[in-house]
Scaffold this motif. Structure first.
Motif, PDB file in Angstrom:
ATOM      1  N   ALA A 183      73.858  13.846 120.764  1.00  0.00           N
ATOM      2  CA  ALA A 183      74.505  13.533 119.491  1.00  0.00           C
ATOM      3  C   ALA A 183      73.872  12.326 118.826  1.00  0.00           C
ATOM      4  O   ALA A 183      73.715  12.287 117.589  1.00  0.00           O
ATOM      5  N   VAL A 184      73.512  11.315 119.611  1.00  0.00           N
ATOM      6  CA  VAL A 184      72.848  10.136 119.040  1.00  0.00           C
ATOM      7  C   VAL A 184      71.542  10.544 118.365  1.00  0.00           C
ATOM      8  O   VAL A 184      71.246  10.131 117.234  1.00  0.00           O
ATOM      9  N   GLN A 185      70.747  11.366 119.031  1.00  0.00           N
ATOM     10  CA  GLN A 185      69.464  11.773 118.463  1.00  0.00           C
ATOM     11  C   GLN A 185      69.640  12.607 117.198  1.00  0.00           C
ATOM     12  O   GLN A 185      68.914  12.432 116.212  1.00  0.00           O
ATOM     13  N   ILE A 186      70.606  13.514 117.209  1.00  0.00           N
ATOM     14  CA  ILE A 186      70.833  14.384 116.050  1.00  0.00           C
ATOM     15  C   ILE A 186      71.349  13.559 114.868  1.00  0.00           C
ATOM     16  O   ILE A 186      70.906  13.750 113.722  1.00  0.00           O
ATOM     17  N   ALA A 187      72.261  12.635 115.128  1.00  0.00           N
ATOM     18  CA  ALA A 187      72.797  11.796 114.055  1.00  0.00           C
ATOM     19  C   ALA A 187      71.702  10.939 113.440  1.00  0.00           C
ATOM     20  O   ALA A 187      71.628  10.781 112.212  1.00  0.00           O
ATOM     21  N   ASP A 188      70.829  10.390 114.266  1.00  0.00           N
ATOM     22  CA  ASP A 188      69.710   9.597 113.759  1.00  0.00           C
ATOM     23  C   ASP A 188      68.762  10.476 112.943  1.00  0.00           C
ATOM     24  O   ASP A 188      68.264  10.060 111.887  1.00  0.00           O
ATOM     25  N   PHE A 189      68.522  11.695 113.395  1.00  0.00           N
ATOM     26  CA  PHE A 189      67.663  12.641 112.684  1.00  0.00           C
ATOM     27  C   PHE A 189      68.214  12.957 111.293  1.00  0.00           C
ATOM     28  O   PHE A 189      67.458  13.060 110.317  1.00  0.00           O
ATOM     29  N   VAL A 190      69.537  13.087 111.195  1.00  0.00           N
ATOM     30  CA  VAL A 190      70.182  13.382 109.915  1.00  0.00           C
ATOM     31  C   VAL A 190      70.069  12.213 108.946  1.00  0.00           C
ATOM     32  O   VAL A 190      70.039  12.399 107.726  1.00  0.00           O
ATOM     33  N   GLY A 191      69.993  10.993 109.482  1.00  0.00           N
ATOM     34  CA  GLY A 191      69.943   9.814 108.628  1.00  0.00           C
ATOM     35  C   GLY A 191      71.253   9.062 108.570  1.00  0.00           C
ATOM     36  O   GLY A 191      71.491   8.273 107.645  1.00  0.00           O
ATOM     37  N   ALA A 192      72.129   9.296 109.560  1.00  0.00           N
ATOM     38  CA  ALA A 192      73.389   8.568 109.639  1.00  0.00           C
ATOM     39  C   ALA A 192      73.154   7.202 110.267  1.00  0.00           C
ATOM     40  O   ALA A 192      72.137   6.950 110.922  1.00  0.00           O
ATOM     41  N   GLU A 193      74.128   6.310 110.082  1.00  0.00           N
ATOM     42  CA  GLU A 193      74.118   5.010 110.752  1.00  0.00           C
ATOM     43  C   GLU A 193      74.894   5.177 112.053  1.00  0.00           C
ATOM     44  O   GLU A 193      76.089   5.467 112.035  1.00  0.00           O
ATOM     45  N   VAL A 194      74.200   5.002 113.184  1.00  0.00           N
ATOM     46  CA  VAL A 194      74.746   5.416 114.476  1.00  0.00           C
ATOM     47  C   VAL A 194      75.267   4.229 115.276  1.00  0.00           C
ATOM     48  O   VAL A 194      74.539   3.256 115.532  1.00  0.00           O
ATOM     49  N   TYR A 195      76.529   4.327 115.675  1.00  0.00           N
ATOM     50  CA  TYR A 195      77.166   3.401 116.600  1.00  0.00           C
ATOM     51  C   TYR A 195      77.370   4.172 117.907  1.00  0.00           C
ATOM     52  O   TYR A 195      77.725   5.355 117.887  1.00  0.00           O
ATOM     53  N   ALA A 196      77.201   3.509 119.054  1.00  0.00           N
ATOM     54  CA  ALA A 196      77.306   4.214 120.330  1.00  0.00           C
ATOM     55  C   ALA A 196      77.933   3.326 121.388  1.00  0.00           C
ATOM     56  O   ALA A 196      77.753   2.101 121.378  1.00  0.00           O
ATOM     57  N   THR A 197      78.672   3.956 122.306  1.00  0.00           N
ATOM     58  CA  THR A 197      79.253   3.220 123.425  1.00  0.00           C
ATOM     59  C   THR A 197      78.658   3.706 124.742  1.00  0.00           C
ATOM     60  O   THR A 197      78.272   4.867 124.880  1.00  0.00           O
ATOM     61  N   ALA A 198      78.589   2.782 125.699  1.00  0.00           N
ATOM     62  CA  ALA A 198      78.184   3.096 127.070  1.00  0.00           C
ATOM     63  C   ALA A 198      78.732   1.989 127.966  1.00  0.00           C
ATOM     64  O   ALA A 198      79.261   0.983 127.482  1.00  0.00           O
ATOM     65  N   SER A 199      78.575   2.161 129.279  1.00  0.00           N
ATOM     66  CA  SER A 199      79.257   1.274 130.216  1.00  0.00           C
ATOM     67  C   SER A 199      78.387   0.179 130.816  1.00  0.00           C
ATOM     68  O   SER A 199      78.895  -0.709 131.496  1.00  0.00           O
ATOM     69  N   THR A 200      77.058   0.225 130.602  1.00  0.00           N
ATOM     70  CA  THR A 200      76.183  -0.804 131.143  1.00  0.00           C
ATOM     71  C   THR A 200      75.136  -1.183 130.096  1.00  0.00           C
ATOM     72  O   THR A 200      74.851  -0.419 129.169  1.00  0.00           O
ATOM     73  N   GLU A 201      74.544  -2.361 130.293  1.00  0.00           N
ATOM     74  CA  GLU A 201      73.513  -2.798 129.360  1.00  0.00           C
ATOM     75  C   GLU A 201      72.301  -1.878 129.410  1.00  0.00           C
ATOM     76  O   GLU A 201      71.672  -1.620 128.386  1.00  0.00           O
ATOM     77  N   GLU A 202      71.966  -1.367 130.593  1.00  0.00           N
ATOM     78  CA  GLU A 202      70.833  -0.449 130.706  1.00  0.00           C
ATOM     79  C   GLU A 202      71.074   0.816 129.890  1.00  0.00           C
ATOM     80  O   GLU A 202      70.193   1.280 129.154  1.00  0.00           O
ATOM     81  N   LYS A 203      72.280   1.376 129.991  1.00  0.00           N
ATOM     82  CA  LYS A 203      72.608   2.579 129.224  1.00  0.00           C
ATOM     83  C   LYS A 203      72.586   2.296 127.726  1.00  0.00           C
ATOM     84  O   LYS A 203      72.175   3.152 126.921  1.00  0.00           O
ATOM     85  N   LEU A 204      73.027   1.104 127.330  1.00  0.00           N
ATOM     86  CA  LEU A 204      73.009   0.761 125.907  1.00  0.00           C
ATOM     87  C   LEU A 204      71.585   0.685 125.374  1.00  0.00           C
ATOM     88  O   LEU A 204      71.318   1.093 124.234  1.00  0.00           O
TER      89      LEU A 204
END
Length: 346
Positions: A183-204
């Motif tokens: 979903a992050v990749q598709i949203a970026d491809f569309v040209g949306a401004e992407v916010y994302a959550t994850a549980s560790t700094e590595e995942k972020l």
């Protein structure tokens, strides 16, 4: 042949990798020499036992897989021996009102390979030709065997159902998982401004590499409060929530007026408390989505095959270590997909 299998529902100790009868392709089916397959959360749910689903035991799991055609059944004309193919797991009846209008994923008798019927985590698999897509020869097996389910699901959620537009703000929860990182990749491809959550700094950091502009560690911060601050108290236009009960209330809090939350699953439970007052007062939309139509599958996988989208693979394991693969999914270890390959292929 050898296959991942279980003869009863339960914990990871019910999983075995052992002998299983060789399949033969029936009418309309193709026999595939499986080279790689990926796990999804539905493999965990199926193993534990989904209410209302009566599986033939022993059951072979696996909704994602790719390999080489070794034989075709009667009536198959789309594929020939030697073709590279990948599985698209949604099985529809082809006759109901939704199928007739090209919305097979809404079919009243919709089922999923690996969940409702025998899966493809085995050396050989007999698969309906309608559930296979061609794979260019240059595509790695790990990519071909891990892309279909999560990318088609995310594509339909964001574009066909959610109608995400360029410039909109979108929050993707669980960005380190299969659907999340797609979903992050598709949203970026569309040209949306992407916010994302994850549980560790590595995942972020991985989420940022996939296209997220703003990242939030949900183990340390209240993501709804962070979204309000980052957007000047406006909120986002869309939330992708496949987590369910643990995040639902905060997903609604994160939305701007007129925003929409799209969901394809509920890994933490499907019966959350919900704030109806917030939904009607802010005129929010709650949108469900499952899998994708054949045309949507073709559209998104073309962008995987040409390298526009990339299924990130966290680990490749032999099928004999399927229990460890299940453990990685359950414990949310790492970023992206867990791939298994027949031991004979390693």
């Amino acid at each position: 042949m050898k296959a991942v299998q279980f003869s009863e529902h339960g914990d990871r100790d019910v999983i075995d990798y052992g002998d299983f009868p060789d399949p033969e392709p029936g009418r309309g089916e193709v026999l595939v020499d499986v080279k790689a397959g990926a796990l999804n959360h539905l493999d965990i749910w199926t193993r534990k036992g989904l209410p209302g689903i009566d599986l033939e035991m022993p059951h072979v799991p696996g909704s994602d897989g790719a390999g080489v055609v070794t034989a075709v059944g009667e009536g198959v004309t789309r594929f020939a021996e030697g073709d590279h193919v990948a599985v698209t797991a949604g099985v529809s009846c082809g006759a109901c009102e939704f199928c007739r209008h090209g919305e097979e994923s809404q079919c009243v008798r919709f089922s999923i390979i690996g969940e409702h019927q025998r899966g493809v985590h085995s050396e050989l698999a007999a698969v309906p030709a309608d559930n296979l897509v061609p794979v260019p020869d240059h595509v790695d097996w790990e990519v071909a065997g891990s892309a279909s389910l999560v990318f088609q699901t995310a594509w339909r959620m964001l574009l066909s159902q959610g109608e995400l537009a360029p410039g909109e703000k979108i929050l993707v929860l669980g960005a380190s998982g299969g659907v999340g990182h797609a979903a992050v990749q598709i949203a970026d491809f569309v040209g949306a401004e992407v916010y994302a959550t994850a549980s560790t700094e590595e995942k972020l950091r991985y989420a940022e590499d996939c296209g997220a502009e703003h990242v939030i560690n949900y183990e340390e911060d209240d993501f709804a409060a962070e979204i309000r601050e980052l957007t000047g108290r406006r909120g986002v236009d869309m939330v992708v929530d496949h987590i369910g009960a643990a995040t639902w209330t905060d997903s609604l809090k994160s939305l701007a007026k007129g925003g929409r939350v799209v969901t394809c699953g509920a890994t933490t439970g499907g019966r959350p408390e919900t704030d109806i007052n917030r939904i009607f007062w802010n005129q929010l939309k709650v949108i469900g989505s499952t899998m994708a139509t054949p045309g949507e599958v073709d559209d998104v996988l073309e962008l995987v095959w040409d390298g526009t989208f990339e299924p990130r693979v966290r680990e490749v394991l032999p099928m004999s270590e399927a229990a460890r693969a299940h453990e990685m999914i359950e414990n949310r270890e790492g970023f992206g997909k867990v791939v298994v390959r027949p031991d004979s292929e390693l």
